[in-house]
Design a protein around this motif. Sequence first.
Motif, PDB file in Angstrom:
ATOM      1  N   PHE A   1      -3.727  -4.046   0.131  1.00  0.00           N
ATOM      2  CA  PHE A   1      -3.924  -3.616   1.444  1.00  0.00           C
ATOM      3  C   PHE A   1      -3.075  -3.082   2.151  1.00  0.00           C
ATOM      4  O   PHE A   1      -2.782  -2.315   2.883  1.00  0.00           O
ATOM      5  CB  PHE A   1      -4.671  -4.934   2.165  1.00  0.00           C
TER       6      PHE A   1
ATOM      7  N   SER B   1      -1.594   0.249   0.761  1.00  0.00           N
ATOM      8  CA  SER B   1      -2.326   1.455   1.051  1.00  0.00           C
ATOM      9  C   SER B   1      -2.295   1.677   2.612  1.00  0.00           C
ATOM     10  O   SER B   1      -2.096   2.706   2.875  1.00  0.00           O
ATOM     11  CB  SER B   1      -3.907   0.990   0.856  1.00  0.00           C
ATOM     12  N   ALA B   2      -1.948   0.535   3.472  1.00  0.00           N
ATOM     13  CA  ALA B   2      -1.705   0.706   4.692  1.00  0.00           C
ATOM     14  C   ALA B   2      -0.236   1.588   4.969  1.00  0.00           C
ATOM     15  O   ALA B   2      -0.208   2.512   5.815  1.00  0.00           O
ATOM     16  CB  ALA B   2      -1.723  -0.417   5.456  1.00  0.00           C
TER      17      ALA B   2
ATOM     18  N   SER C   1      -0.786   5.285   3.866  1.00  0.00           N
ATOM     19  CA  SER C   1      -1.414   6.122   4.884  1.00  0.00           C
ATOM     20  C   SER C   1      -0.964   6.329   5.984  1.00  0.00           C
ATOM     21  O   SER C   1      -1.426   7.363   6.937  1.00  0.00           O
ATOM     22  CB  SER C   1      -2.942   5.495   4.645  1.00  0.00           C
ATOM     23  N   SER C   2      -0.009   5.472   6.506  1.00  0.00           N
ATOM     24  CA  SER C   2       0.633   5.702   7.857  1.00  0.00           C
ATOM     25  C   SER C   2       1.499   6.882   7.926  1.00  0.00           C
ATOM     26  O   SER C   2       2.250   6.983   7.060  1.00  0.00           O
ATOM     27  CB  SER C   2       1.219   4.332   8.494  1.00  0.00           C
TER      28      SER C   2
END
Length: 139
Positions: free
Chosen positions: A129, A132-133, A136-137
């Motif tokens: 998590f 992936s965060a 994507s940021s």
Amino acid sequence: MEPPNLTLPKVGTKPSKKMKLPSPKELISHYESQGVDSQEASMKVIEDLQKALFSVVSSGRGKHDKLLTESSRKIDAISNRLTVLDMKLDSKPGYVETFAIGLASGAALKGIGALLPHIIAPIGNIWNFVSSAVKSSPQ
């Protein structure tokens, strides 16, 4: 010229009387007869007895005392080594204790093995998590 008159002791005969040691009273009276007062005579007798005792203790017993001291030291060293060996043997567990330790460690490993997937899976999910965060940021 006449040979000197000598008497030789007979071989194998012992003197019939042993030399009697003087009593303390006799020694004190000996010193008093020489004109010394009673207290000073007592002190001289004590001094003579101390000198005699010291000469008896220190003469002829040196080797025996060294041997006795050396033997005593060696016995102490051996005793210390045996004590250390006995302590080492007492500190090791016996067969029953070893078996109990094995059972306890096996149960602990089995419990860790059963819990490990339940602990690693959530940690893995958190890692995924977060990664992936971060991807994507915008930067």
